[in-house]
Design a protein around this motif. Structure first.
Motif, PDB file in Angstrom:
ATOM      1  N   SER A 110       0.841  -1.196   0.000  1.00 38.24           N
ATOM      2  CA  SER A 110       0.000   0.000   0.000  1.00 38.24           C
ATOM      3  C   SER A 110       0.873   1.241   0.000  1.00 38.24           C
ATOM      4  O   SER A 110       2.028   1.205   0.433  1.00 38.24           O
ATOM      5  N   ILE A 111       0.317   2.346  -0.469  1.00 37.82           N
ATOM      6  CA  ILE A 111       1.034   3.628  -0.435  1.00 37.82           C
ATOM      7  C   ILE A 111       0.032   4.733  -0.108  1.00 37.82           C
ATOM      8  O   ILE A 111      -1.110   4.704  -0.577  1.00 37.82           O
ATOM      9  N   SER A 112       0.458   5.692   0.731  1.00 31.32           N
ATOM     10  CA  SER A 112      -0.357   6.867   1.040  1.00 31.32           C
ATOM     11  C   SER A 112       0.293   8.093   0.429  1.00 31.32           C
ATOM     12  O   SER A 112       1.515   8.286   0.548  1.00 31.32           O
ATOM     13  N   ILE A 113      -0.503   8.920  -0.229  1.00 30.53           N
ATOM     14  CA  ILE A 113      -0.016  10.097  -0.948  1.00 30.53           C
ATOM     15  C   ILE A 113      -0.718  11.338  -0.412  1.00 30.53           C
ATOM     16  O   ILE A 113      -1.957  11.385  -0.372  1.00 30.53           O
ATOM     17  N   PRO A 114       0.028  12.379  -0.014  1.00 28.95           N
ATOM     18  CA  PRO A 114      -0.584  13.619   0.458  1.00 28.95           C
ATOM     19  C   PRO A 114      -0.799  14.603  -0.688  1.00 28.95           C
ATOM     20  O   PRO A 114      -0.015  14.667  -1.632  1.00 28.95           O
ATOM     21  N   CYS A 115      -1.885  15.374  -0.597  1.00 31.17           N
ATOM     22  CA  CYS A 115      -2.213  16.382  -1.605  1.00 31.17           C
ATOM     23  C   CYS A 115      -2.572  17.680  -0.884  1.00 31.17           C
ATOM     24  O   CYS A 115      -3.620  17.759  -0.227  1.00 31.17           O
ATOM     25  N   LEU A 116      -1.722  18.680  -0.998  1.00 30.55           N
ATOM     26  CA  LEU A 116      -1.925  19.969  -0.324  1.00 30.55           C
ATOM     27  C   LEU A 116      -2.778  20.878  -1.213  1.00 30.55           C
ATOM     28  O   LEU A 116      -2.544  20.969  -2.419  1.00 30.55           O
ATOM     29  N   TYR A 117      -3.768  21.545  -0.616  1.00 33.09           N
ATOM     30  CA  TYR A 117      -4.634  22.419  -1.394  1.00 33.09           C
ATOM     31  C   TYR A 117      -4.734  23.796  -0.743  1.00 33.09           C
ATOM     32  O   TYR A 117      -4.282  24.006   0.390  1.00 33.09           O
ATOM     33  N   GLU A 118      -5.327  24.744  -1.457  1.00 26.24           N
ATOM     34  CA  GLU A 118      -5.486  26.096  -0.944  1.00 26.24           C
ATOM     35  C   GLU A 118      -6.537  26.128   0.170  1.00 26.24           C
ATOM     36  O   GLU A 118      -7.555  25.437   0.099  1.00 26.24           O
ATOM     37  N   SER A 119      -6.291  26.946   1.199  1.00 24.92           N
ATOM     38  CA  SER A 119      -7.149  26.975   2.377  1.00 24.92           C
ATOM     39  C   SER A 119      -8.597  27.328   2.062  1.00 24.92           C
ATOM     40  O   SER A 119      -9.518  26.886   2.758  1.00 24.92           O
ATOM     41  N   LYS A 120      -8.822  28.087   1.008  1.00 26.11           N
ATOM     42  CA  LYS A 120     -10.197  28.480   0.686  1.00 26.11           C
ATOM     43  C   LYS A 120     -11.046  27.306   0.227  1.00 26.11           C
ATOM     44  O   LYS A 120     -12.268  27.419   0.137  1.00 26.11           O
ATOM     45  N   ARG A 133     -11.162  24.323   1.864  1.00 26.51           N
ATOM     46  CA  ARG A 133     -11.194  23.354   2.961  1.00 26.51           C
ATOM     47  C   ARG A 133     -12.505  22.567   3.017  1.00 26.51           C
ATOM     48  O   ARG A 133     -12.521  21.403   3.405  1.00 26.51           O
ATOM     49  N   ASN A 134     -13.603  23.191   2.629  1.00 27.99           N
ATOM     50  CA  ASN A 134     -14.903  22.517   2.715  1.00 27.99           C
ATOM     51  C   ASN A 134     -15.371  21.935   1.382  1.00 27.99           C
ATOM     52  O   ASN A 134     -16.512  21.489   1.272  1.00 27.99           O
ATOM     53  N   HIS A 135     -14.495  21.942   0.402  1.00 22.18           N
ATOM     54  CA  HIS A 135     -14.849  21.356  -0.895  1.00 22.18           C
ATOM     55  C   HIS A 135     -14.588  19.851  -0.888  1.00 22.18           C
ATOM     56  O   HIS A 135     -13.771  19.340  -0.113  1.00 22.18           O
ATOM     57  N   VAL A 136     -15.267  19.152  -1.774  1.00 20.63           N
ATOM     58  CA  VAL A 136     -15.030  17.723  -1.961  1.00 20.63           C
ATOM     59  C   VAL A 136     -13.682  17.523  -2.654  1.00 20.63           C
ATOM     60  O   VAL A 136     -13.332  18.265  -3.574  1.00 20.63           O
ATOM     61  N   LYS A 137     -12.928  16.540  -2.175  1.00 20.58           N
ATOM     62  CA  LYS A 137     -11.671  16.163  -2.823  1.00 20.58           C
ATOM     63  C   LYS A 137     -11.780  14.728  -3.302  1.00 20.58           C
ATOM     64  O   LYS A 137     -12.526  13.932  -2.718  1.00 20.58           O
ATOM     65  N   TYR A 138     -11.027  14.397  -4.358  1.00 15.58           N
ATOM     66  CA  TYR A 138     -11.098  13.028  -4.846  1.00 15.58           C
ATOM     67  C   TYR A 138      -9.836  12.617  -5.578  1.00 15.58           C
ATOM     68  O   TYR A 138      -8.971  13.447  -5.900  1.00 15.58           O
ATOM     69  N   LEU A 139      -9.745  11.310  -5.798  1.00 18.71           N
ATOM     70  CA  LEU A 139      -8.632  10.720  -6.526  1.00 18.71           C
ATOM     71  C   LEU A 139      -9.154  10.234  -7.870  1.00 18.71           C
ATOM     72  O   LEU A 139     -10.188   9.563  -7.945  1.00 18.71           O
ATOM     73  N   CYS A 140      -8.432  10.589  -8.922  1.00 17.78           N
ATOM     74  CA  CYS A 140      -8.819  10.221 -10.276  1.00 17.78           C
ATOM     75  C   CYS A 140      -7.695   9.370 -10.874  1.00 17.78           C
ATOM     76  O   CYS A 140      -6.509   9.724 -10.760  1.00 17.78           O
ATOM     77  N   GLU A 141      -8.067   8.241 -11.499  1.00 16.54           N
ATOM     78  CA  GLU A 141      -7.074   7.322 -12.050  1.00 16.54           C
ATOM     79  C   GLU A 141      -7.029   7.428 -13.571  1.00 16.54           C
ATOM     80  O   GLU A 141      -8.053   7.406 -14.240  1.00 16.54           O
ATOM     81  N   GLY A 142      -5.806   7.542 -14.107  1.00 15.27           N
ATOM     82  CA  GLY A 142      -5.626   7.629 -15.550  1.00 15.27           C
ATOM     83  C   GLY A 142      -4.525   8.598 -15.903  1.00 15.27           C
ATOM     84  O   GLY A 142      -4.259   9.549 -15.166  1.00 15.27           O
ATOM     85  N   SER A 143      -3.883   8.393 -17.034  1.00 15.96           N
ATOM     86  CA  SER A 143      -2.766   9.256 -17.430  1.00 15.96           C
ATOM     87  C   SER A 143      -3.243  10.583 -18.009  1.00 15.96           C
ATOM     88  O   SER A 143      -2.532  11.584 -17.961  1.00 15.96           O
ATOM     89  N   LYS A 144      -4.459  10.619 -18.553  1.00 18.99           N
ATOM     90  CA  LYS A 144      -4.994  11.828 -19.180  1.00 18.99           C
ATOM     91  C   LYS A 144      -6.017  12.496 -18.280  1.00 18.99           C
ATOM     92  O   LYS A 144      -6.957  11.856 -17.808  1.00 18.99           O
TER      93      LYS A 144
END
Length: 234
Positions: free
Chosen positions: A33-43, A45-56
């Motif tokens: 298994s691997i865990s990957i961090p993704c830093l985003y802009e503070s504004k 914070r309450n938005h949905v985040k997700y992981l998308c698979e694919g090269s394009k």
């Protein structure tokens, strides 16, 4: 809808408007298994985040969201709204798990994402640590060993902050020293830990990184169990 928004994002040239900070490439072992961090802009914070698979970007597939769990258990995601990063974990890695995007969902607008790549190998990864999740104690030191198959300069970085590239330096006021303890082991020591040091870091060599999550907490107090013995009168 998500696909259409991603297409609009590319056509209108908006890829530079927002920013997500994540790894570029991680070497991982098949079946792990691997865990990957993704830093985003503070504004966001309450938005949905997700992981998308694919090269394009325009055709990647959403595999897990912060508001929708992955029923297969292959993927998981969590969002730290205090430090403004979300973490995605990919389990049971195969050589088909190569290209992903960390994505923030934008309400009434195009979503934006940052690409990262996994190099999945059946042998020893080219850069790895003994443990991705480590714990240190306030006021003390912690040592991380980054095993690698490269020659040349290594560096230790904090997600979204600065890096230490020489034998010593500091990150957010915490002293960092590094050295090659063995020809292929890059050793990092962080001294005088503070609770604010909790967060994501990574060892890096060129475009290869391995993320490490550090939790800094109070050291548990060891309780002494004293046994009392009353003397009997003669």
């Amino acid at each position: 809808m998500a696909l259409c928004l991603r297409i609009i994002y590319i056509i209108t040239g908006l890829t530079g408007v927002h920013s997500i900070t994540t790894v570029s490439k991680v070497s991982v072992k098949t079946g792990k298994s691997i865990s990957i961090p993704c830093l985003y802009e503070s504004k966001y914070r309450n938005h949905v985040k997700y992981l998308c698979e694919g090269s394009k970007w325009r055709s990647c597939n959403d595999v897990v969201k912060t508001n929708t769990a992955d029923p297969s258990g292959k993927y998981s995601i969590s969002d730290d709204k205090n430090q403004f990063f979300f973490t995605v974990t990919i389990n049971n890695l195969t050589n088909e798990n190569t290209d992903y995007w960390c994505v923030v969902e934008i309400n009434n607008g195009p979503d934006y994402g940052k690409h990262f790549q996994l190099s999945v190998t059946s042998g020893t990864p080219s850069l790895y640590v003994d443990h991705q999740m480590i714990t240190g104690y306030i006021g003390e030191s912690i040592t991380i060993r980054c095993h690698h198959s490269y020659s040349g300069e290594m560096k230790w970085c904090r997600l979204g902050r600065n890096c230490v590239t020489g034998s010593s330096g500091s990150i957010d006021g915490t002293t960092v020293t590094t050295y090659m303890s063995k020809p292929n082991v890059f050793t990092v020591t962080m001294s005088g830990l503070q609770s604010e040091d909790s967060g994501w870091y990574w060892c890096a060599k060129e475009d290869i990184q391995i993320p490490v999550y550090l939790t800094v907490t109070e050291k548990p107090i060891t309780k002494l169990h004293l046994t009392s013995r009353s003397s009997s009168s003669v």
